[in-house]
Design an enzyme around this catalytic site. Structure first.
Site, mmCIF file in Angstrom:
data_model
loop_
_atom_site.group_PDB
_atom_site.id
_atom_site.type_symbol
_atom_site.label_atom_id
_atom_site.label_comp_id
_atom_site.label_asym_id
_atom_site.label_seq_id
_atom_site.Cartn_x
_atom_site.Cartn_y
_atom_site.Cartn_z
ATOM 1 N N HIS A 47 0.821 -1.225 0.000
ATOM 2 C CA HIS A 47 0.000 0.000 0.000
ATOM 3 C C HIS A 47 0.852 1.272 0.000
ATOM 4 O O HIS A 47 0.317 2.363 -0.192
ATOM 5 C CB HIS A 47 -0.952 0.034 1.197
ATOM 6 C CG HIS A 47 -1.980 -1.050 1.180
ATOM 7 N ND1 HIS A 47 -2.828 -1.232 0.104
ATOM 8 C CD2 HIS A 47 -2.290 -2.025 2.074
ATOM 9 C CE1 HIS A 47 -3.622 -2.276 0.341
ATOM 10 N NE2 HIS A 47 -3.308 -2.774 1.526
ATOM 11 N N HIS B 121 -6.158 -7.102 -0.641
ATOM 12 C CA HIS B 121 -6.377 -5.681 -0.944
ATOM 13 C C HIS B 121 -5.600 -5.262 -2.196
ATOM 14 O O HIS B 121 -4.497 -5.756 -2.440
ATOM 15 C CB HIS B 121 -5.923 -4.806 0.232
ATOM 16 C CG HIS B 121 -6.595 -5.141 1.531
ATOM 17 N ND1 HIS B 121 -6.033 -5.999 2.457
ATOM 18 C CD2 HIS B 121 -7.788 -4.747 2.042
ATOM 19 C CE1 HIS B 121 -6.856 -6.104 3.493
ATOM 20 N NE2 HIS B 121 -7.929 -5.362 3.275
ATOM 21 N N ASP C 22 -4.595 -12.738 3.278
ATOM 22 C CA ASP C 22 -5.900 -12.272 3.757
ATOM 23 C C ASP C 22 -7.051 -12.626 2.813
ATOM 24 O O ASP C 22 -8.195 -12.215 3.042
ATOM 25 C CB ASP C 22 -5.891 -10.767 4.098
ATOM 26 C CG ASP C 22 -5.025 -9.927 3.186
ATOM 27 O OD1 ASP C 22 -4.573 -10.451 2.157
ATOM 28 O OD2 ASP C 22 -4.821 -8.738 3.494
ATOM 29 N N ASP D 70 -2.374 -10.375 -2.438
ATOM 30 C CA ASP D 70 -2.987 -9.914 -1.184
ATOM 31 C C ASP D 70 -4.459 -9.594 -1.484
ATOM 32 O O ASP D 70 -4.812 -9.220 -2.602
ATOM 33 C CB ASP D 70 -2.254 -8.656 -0.702
ATOM 34 C CG ASP D 70 -2.732 -8.163 0.659
ATOM 35 O OD1 ASP D 70 -2.042 -8.433 1.658
ATOM 36 O OD2 ASP D 70 -3.789 -7.489 0.720
#
Ligand code: SP5
Ligand code: ZN
Length: 345
Positions: free
Chosen positions: A166, A202, A289, A200
């Site tokens: 991120h 996200h 995740d 991931d």
């Protein structure tokens, strides 16, 4: 298989719950995640732990703005110096912005709180005393794994914490400060084309931003649709790169409730794009995740799913640097990582 890991991550952990959409939630990105993975890897007969080498700041400055890295390095002491209450009990405190910059391209503020809102995108990237040191050690794990992949032409695992995908050129967010996978990929790019596959849950917004205009590093992310999921503003299917990089970024946003079969068939599409690109090296942003039971994710990948994912990626036959990103179902992290990595040993 070589596992690059440093204990330095323990210095980075905020002393309290954080705000998320107005509610207090635990700081899911905790040191226990690493302990779970370490104990599972130690039970295998193939994990070889190696301490990272210090690569200095130059390989980081080619991915991140120097002023941003300087902010990360100095924010904590600047905060202590500016506030006697914080200085009186530093271990009870963590720095977060109080205001966010109104869009990018505003001027860089000179004050700490101003810089905080400029260089940090959300409330899940707290700065404590050891954050900078931990973030640098994490990047060195990724660089060391990249170096090992080059010299041995085999795959390596960077057990990074804090995670990185991120973090953009000049901002922290989503538990991330330095984009470890991007730093490794940029290092590898001196040896030929590189692909980054971000699995991931996200969207890998930082990685997308960093390589958006480059055609020598292909970036692909499979994730929860930003229409309903963090990071909300980026990671849509129509974002495909710009300038020379047009066509060299791919997002695969998926609906909440995506099951393993759906996930694997999307992975196969991503892998076929990578195959056509014929990369010299591959970097995986490995977030766990997507697991069914993760407190932050809404996908339904099982323990067995990670074996399948690893098998398919490894079948490309490209030397691969696997970089740890998110994954917050701590009790499942060990088995999921072992299942993924077993295919590359
Ligand atoms: C590296 C990585 O996986 N970062 C994830 C950052 C996500 N931050 C915001 C998540 C908001 C989800 N809030 C739901 C609360 C769960 N009860
Ligand atoms: Zn994630």
């Amino acid at each position: 298989m070589k596992i690059f890991y440093s204990e330095t991550h323990r210095k980075h952990y905020p002393p309290f719950e954080v705000f998320d959409g107005g509610k207090r939630v635990p700081y899911f990105e905790n040191p226990d995640r690493m302990d779970r993975i370490l104990s599972a890897l130690k039970k295998t007969d193939w994990a070889e732990f190696v301490a990272p080498i210090d690569f200095g700041l130059d390989p980081i400055y080619v991915v991140h703005d120097k002023d941003y890295i300087t902010f990360l390095a100095s924010a904590w002491t600047e905060w202590l110096d500016s506030d006697p209450k914080v200085a009186a009990s530093p271990e009870q405190n963590a720095f977060l912005p109080a205001t966010f910059a109104l869009r990018r391209k505003t001027r860089v503020p000179s004050t700490l709180l101003g810089k905080g809102g400029y260089y940090i995108m959300d409330l899940s990237a707290c700065i404590v005393e050891g954050t900078y040191t931990a973030a640098i050690a994490s990047a060195n794990c990724a660089l060391s794994a990249a170096q090992s992949a080059i010299s041995e032409q085999s795959s390596a695992f960077a057990l990074c914490r804090p995670p990185g995908h991120h973090a953009g050129k000049d901002y922290a967010g989503g538990y991330c400060f330095i984009n470890n996978a991007s730093v490794a990929a940029n290092w590898l790019s001196s040896k030929g084309r590189v692909a980054i596959l971000d699995i991931d849950y996200h969207a890998g917004n930082g990685t997308q931003d960093i390589f958006y205009e480059r055609d020598d590093v292909l970036t692909i992310s499979i994730h929860g649709d930003p229409d309903y999921e963090y990071p909300h503003y980026i990671g849509f299917a129509d974002e495909t790169g710009a300038g020379a990089g047009l066509g060299f970024h791919h997002n695969f946003p998926l609906p909440a409730g995506t099951d393993e079969a759906q996930y694997i068939s999307t992975l196969d599409k991503a892998l076929s794009v990578i195959k056509k690109f014929t990369p010299r090296h591959l970097v995986i942003s490995a977030g766990m995740d997507t697991f069914d039971g993760d407190p932050l994710g809404k996908f339904k990948v099982t323990h067995h799913g990670y074996s399948e994912i690893g098998k398919r990626i490894a079948a490309l036959g490209v030397p691969t640097v696997i970089v740890m990103e998110g994954g917050y179902a701590n009790e499942a992290l060990g088995i999921n990582i072992v299942n993924l990595l077993e295919n590359f040993k």
